[in-house]
Motif scaffolding. Structure first.
Motif, mmCIF file in Angstrom:
data_model
loop_
_atom_site.group_PDB
_atom_site.id
_atom_site.type_symbol
_atom_site.label_atom_id
_atom_site.label_comp_id
_atom_site.label_asym_id
_atom_site.label_seq_id
_atom_site.Cartn_x
_atom_site.Cartn_y
_atom_site.Cartn_z
ATOM 1 N N SER A 131 0.876 -1.164 0.000
ATOM 2 C CA SER A 131 0.000 0.000 0.000
ATOM 3 C C SER A 131 0.919 1.222 0.000
ATOM 4 O O SER A 131 2.072 1.124 -0.427
ATOM 5 C CB SER A 131 -0.951 -0.013 1.184
ATOM 6 N N SER A 132 0.429 2.343 0.464
ATOM 7 C CA SER A 132 1.222 3.570 0.337
ATOM 8 C C SER A 132 0.816 4.588 1.395
ATOM 9 O O SER A 132 -0.350 4.640 1.821
ATOM 10 C CB SER A 132 1.005 4.174 -1.053
ATOM 11 N N MET A 167 -10.220 -4.254 -0.335
ATOM 12 C CA MET A 167 -10.407 -5.528 -1.037
ATOM 13 C C MET A 167 -9.719 -6.663 -0.283
ATOM 14 O O MET A 167 -10.283 -7.747 -0.122
ATOM 15 C CB MET A 167 -9.856 -5.412 -2.458
ATOM 16 N N ALA A 168 -8.473 -6.416 0.170
ATOM 17 C CA ALA A 168 -7.740 -7.452 0.885
ATOM 18 C C ALA A 168 -8.452 -7.830 2.182
ATOM 19 O O ALA A 168 -8.556 -9.020 2.525
ATOM 20 C CB ALA A 168 -6.317 -6.974 1.178
ATOM 21 N N TYR A 169 -8.955 -6.830 2.888
ATOM 22 C CA TYR A 169 -9.684 -7.120 4.128
ATOM 23 C C TYR A 169 -10.920 -7.985 3.834
ATOM 24 O O TYR A 169 -11.212 -8.946 4.556
ATOM 25 C CB TYR A 169 -10.126 -5.841 4.837
ATOM 26 N N THR A 170 -11.623 -7.647 2.771
ATOM 27 C CA THR A 170 -12.836 -8.385 2.424
ATOM 28 C C THR A 170 -12.529 -9.847 2.127
ATOM 29 O O THR A 170 -13.235 -10.758 2.582
ATOM 30 C CB THR A 170 -13.537 -7.729 1.220
ATOM 31 N N ALA A 179 -3.550 -11.887 5.110
ATOM 32 C CA ALA A 179 -2.981 -10.807 4.301
ATOM 33 C C ALA A 179 -2.406 -9.710 5.194
ATOM 34 O O ALA A 179 -2.987 -9.357 6.218
ATOM 35 C CB ALA A 179 -4.043 -10.218 3.373
ATOM 36 N N THR A 180 -1.269 -9.178 4.766
ATOM 37 C CA THR A 180 -0.608 -8.076 5.460
ATOM 38 C C THR A 180 -0.401 -6.934 4.485
ATOM 39 O O THR A 180 0.246 -7.105 3.450
ATOM 40 C CB THR A 180 0.765 -8.519 6.023
ATOM 41 N N LYS A 250 -3.896 -7.426 8.554
ATOM 42 C CA LYS A 250 -3.358 -6.317 9.337
ATOM 43 C C LYS A 250 -2.569 -5.396 8.422
ATOM 44 O O LYS A 250 -1.950 -5.831 7.454
ATOM 45 C CB LYS A 250 -2.462 -6.824 10.473
ATOM 46 N N ILE A 251 -2.582 -4.106 8.767
ATOM 47 C CA ILE A 251 -1.858 -3.093 8.005
ATOM 48 C C ILE A 251 -0.764 -2.492 8.883
ATOM 49 O O ILE A 251 -0.966 -2.272 10.078
ATOM 50 C CB ILE A 251 -2.819 -1.993 7.508
ATOM 51 N N TYR A 252 0.401 -2.230 8.264
ATOM 52 C CA TYR A 252 1.511 -1.584 8.962
ATOM 53 C C TYR A 252 2.004 -0.374 8.175
ATOM 54 O O TYR A 252 2.004 -0.388 6.936
ATOM 55 C CB TYR A 252 2.701 -2.544 9.107
#
Length: 330
Positions: A131-132, A167-170, A179-180, A250-252
């Motif tokens: 992501s960004s 989309m990834a969360y879904t 997915a990370t 999860k997102i970092y």
């Protein structure tokens, strides 16, 4: 982690981050299948030179192709049964997205959907995707936290990256796909993209051209050195997928956690190049943001890593590579 028998898929393997990550994986004994379409967004010679290094390493297989090609992706997933996918391929660039929105829809949305579908179908153990920091838009609260709302992107590129996260969360929620998401903050270093500020500034200074400084230099960026980014990805990969009963997602933030004034950035570059430059001061450009600043507390908590490379050392390493690379090209 125990190294998987089957290779890891790295999409965008001829790109800046994809090249460095692939090399690190190969150096550590992993097998890698690299996928890249070698598009002409910037000089493909740079991509080919990166690839040449990777191809000289055992256990690397390169496939030229696009993530928009679902048939190709399905054949690769069928053949290799990837346990881990690191999805870095995308149409990059904020300003370019204002001129060519359809390209971003195809690569960043259609292509990402294809990746998700293949990961679902072949039950991939862990998808790590790019992501960004651009998803934060003109967020006024700093540092930017993964808990902040990111509902107001200011470029088409940013909108597609926000869409990727949703989309990834879904898919994680519906199909239990681990997915990370990785929000990268202004990555720089050797073999970097020619459309990024450090590269364009260095080229202009060496060739005694003026540099164009937007918002009159009153911008801050959380410049993050490539080795720190790759180390973070490697640790996330080895840590394994997120564990969450609602959705293993999860997102970092992956940033330096230390924003630098653009003018100081330019001064540091001039110092290491040993040349001064003429600056053309210009107003803010559409799609740009005033400041980026990563809160990396979740990253530090989960993988016990803090960026190691200072802006001075990072620019020094870039200049050493840049002057050597282009000297050899003359």
């Amino acid at each position: 982690m125990k190294q998987p028998i089957n290779p890891i898929l790295v999409t965008g393997s001829a790109g800046f981050i994809g090249f460095h990550l692939s090399k690190r994986l190969l150096d550590e004994g992993f097998s890698v299948v690299g996928l890249d379409n070698l598009n002409e967004y910037y000089d493909s010679k740079l991509k080919i030179d990166r690839l040449t290094i990777l191809k000289n390493t055992p256990n690397f297989t390169f496939i030229k192709g696009s993530i928009e090609n679902l048939e190709l992706l399905e054949s690769l997933f069928e053949q290799y049964n990837f346990p881990i996918v690191v999805h870095l391929a995308a149409q990059a660039g904020v300003r370019y997205s204002l001129e060519n929105p359809h390209q971003y829809i195809q690569s960043n949305l259609v292509g990402f959907t294809n990746i998700l579908e293949c990961c679902k179908k072949w039950k991939v153990e862990h998808l790590l995707y790019a992501s960004s920091s651009s998803v934060y838009g003109n967020n006024k609260k700093t540092p930017f936290s993964i808990e902040d709302r990111v509902d107001y992107p200011v470029s088409i590129y940013a909108a597609t990256k926000k869409a990727n996260e949703l989309m990834a969360y879904t898919y994680s929620h519906l199909y239990n796909l681990p997915a990370t998401g990785m929000r990268f903050f202004t990555v720089y270093g050797p073999w970097g993209r020619p459309d990024m500020a450090l590269f364009t500034f260095a080229d202009a200074i060496i060739n005694q051209r003026p540099i164009y400084v937007y918002n009159y230099g009153n911008m801050k960026r959380d410049f993050t050195y490539i080795d720190d980014v790759v180390e973070s990805i490697m640790r996330l990969l080895k840590k394994g997928p997120p564990i969450n009963s609602a959705a293993p997602h999860k997102i970092y933030n992956i940033g330096n956690n230390k924003p630098e004034q653009l003018n100081r950035f330019i001064e540091t570059l001039e110092k290491h190049l040993g040349q001064q430059t003429q600056k053309v001061m210009l107003p803010m450009q559409p799609g740009d943001v005033v400041e980026t600043y990563a809160d990396i507390s979740e990253l530090e908590k989960d993988i016990h890593y803090h960026p190691q490379v200072s802006i001075d050392e990072g620019i020094k390493r870039f200049v050493n590579w840049f002057t050597h690379y282009y000297k050899n090209k003359q």
